[in-house]
Design an enzyme around this catalytic site. Structure first.
Site, PDB file in Angstrom:
ATOM      1  N   HIS B 121       0.623  -1.438  -0.077  1.00 27.91           N
ATOM      2  CA  HIS B 121      -0.364  -0.384   0.008  1.00 27.91           C
ATOM      3  C   HIS B 121       0.597   1.254   0.377  1.00 27.91           C
ATOM      4  O   HIS B 121       0.252   1.889   0.084  1.00 27.91           O
ATOM      5  CB  HIS B 121      -0.715   0.196   1.206  1.00 27.91           C
ATOM      6  CG  HIS B 121      -2.671   0.478   1.055  1.00 27.91           C
ATOM      7  ND1 HIS B 121      -2.166   2.210   1.320  1.00 27.91           N
ATOM      8  CD2 HIS B 121      -3.269   1.033   0.326  1.00 27.91           C
ATOM      9  CE1 HIS B 121      -3.675   2.718   1.527  1.00 27.91           C
ATOM     10  NE2 HIS B 121      -4.016   1.646   0.156  1.00 27.91           N
ATOM     11  N   LYS B 123       3.293   4.537  -1.267  1.00 28.03           N
ATOM     12  CA  LYS B 123       2.864   5.594  -2.026  1.00 28.03           C
ATOM     13  C   LYS B 123       3.895   6.654  -2.384  1.00 28.03           C
ATOM     14  O   LYS B 123       3.820   7.682  -2.088  1.00 28.03           O
ATOM     15  CB  LYS B 123       1.871   6.345  -2.240  1.00 28.03           C
ATOM     16  CG  LYS B 123       0.675   5.672  -1.750  1.00 28.03           C
ATOM     17  CD  LYS B 123      -0.007   5.766  -1.118  1.00 28.03           C
ATOM     18  CE  LYS B 123      -1.516   4.893  -0.860  1.00 28.03           C
ATOM     19  NZ  LYS B 123      -1.957   4.086  -1.613  1.00 28.03           N
ATOM     20  N   ASP B 128      16.979   9.442  -7.755  1.00 30.40           N
ATOM     21  CA  ASP B 128      18.831   9.992  -7.334  1.00 30.40           C
ATOM     22  C   ASP B 128      19.026   9.741  -6.173  1.00 30.40           C
ATOM     23  O   ASP B 128      20.118  10.412  -5.480  1.00 30.40           O
ATOM     24  CB  ASP B 128      19.096  11.023  -7.856  1.00 30.40           C
ATOM     25  CG  ASP B 128      19.131  11.331  -9.315  1.00 30.40           C
ATOM     26  OD1 ASP B 128      18.884  10.290 -10.138  1.00 30.40           O
ATOM     27  OD2 ASP B 128      18.899  12.178 -10.416  1.00 30.40           O
TER      28      ASP B 128
END
Ligand SMILES: [Zn+2]
Ligand SMILES: [Zn+2]
Lengths: 177, 177
Positions: B121, B123, B128
């Site tokens: 779940h 996100k 870099d």
């Protein structure tokens, strides 16, 4: 030194009675250990509970889904202790089985919800206008025990202000009057 | 000065062609304005695209749902430019209509997914090994245009390290071999 931490979930099923009883400060309560068979001790859920229970004045909660009983108990405890608690939540989720929103409202806590097509999908809380708690985690037992989730905890005035402003915007917009 | 910003959604429907064409640096492309009727200019989605498109070496993506075509184009563009892109996603969502995961895999981008009951779940993304992008937002047009969502963007070595470690743990665990 300001708090800067990340809690990663899932959190194994754990007994959080001690954290909640300690916060309620019921006389003699600490003398009765919880009889449940779950392991005790530090876990992401107990740490999240402790952060919330540190509130002394205010707690803003902006949450898509809220069904976790322990987190609900913590919020009710803060309300009884005189902390000003305000909750914004999503209308679609609010009505489903297991939601704690009805219970919290019944306990006298102010709750507002969206009237929109989109989801009120935020998952954040602000403690004493000082600490931001935000991430991917909905406050559900399913998510806490089974999902990969993150929760940032930050005592950071800049981020707190941005999220508090967002909360106030939504709070006003969801005013039913 | 390190980036510290929060993007709040919903983002009104906007044309992000200019951002993507500029990043692709196709000769003469800037001379052809997009013929679509959508408004141009700065919006939360265009800012998120620009942050991602700033990648020069590596991009880790750890995302429950990924169906937004513009964000998918940005990721493919980075891959073609030689940026090392790795994606972790949720198996349940991956198969649904509109998911960009199949397309991204077909373009040669490394993708791994969970084999678990719980949801993957998270996100978040890491640009870099320097910039953390994390919040409540799934990369779907529905969420971008309709939901209340937040995305923190932080150039903060401490938080980047914690999320990068989480990414590497999951990447290894989801190794299909
Ligand atoms: Zn117990
Ligand atoms: Zn256009």
């Amino acid at each position: 030194r300001p708090v800067r931490e990340v809690l990663f979930f899932p959190s194994r099923p754990s007994c959080t009675e001690a954290v909640l009883v300690e916060a309620a400060a019921e006389p003699g309560a600490a003398a009765r250990p919880c009889p449940c068979p779950l392991p005790q001790g530090d876990c992401p859920l107990s740490r999240l509970l402790r952060r919330l229970l540190s509130a002394r004045r205010s707690l803003e909660i902006c949450l898509f889904a809220f069904s976790c009983p322990q987190l609900s108990r913590a919020v009710q405890l803060l309300h009884r202790r005189g902390v000003c608690v305000r909750i914004v939540t999503d209308a679609q989720y609010m009505g489903i089985r297991g939601s704690q929103i009805g219970l919290l409202r019944h306990a006298g806590i102010q709750v507002r919800h969206d009237q929109e097509d989109g989801y009120m999908h935020h998952k954040f809380a602000i403690v004493d206008r000082r600490m931001l708690i935000t991430g991917s985690l909905n406050w559900t037992t399913q998510a806490i025990q089974n999902n990969r989730e993150n929760v940032l905890v930050m005592e950071d005035a800049e981020y707190v202000k941005l999220f508090l402003d967002e909360f106030e915007r939504i709070w006003e917009e969801y005013n039913p009057i």
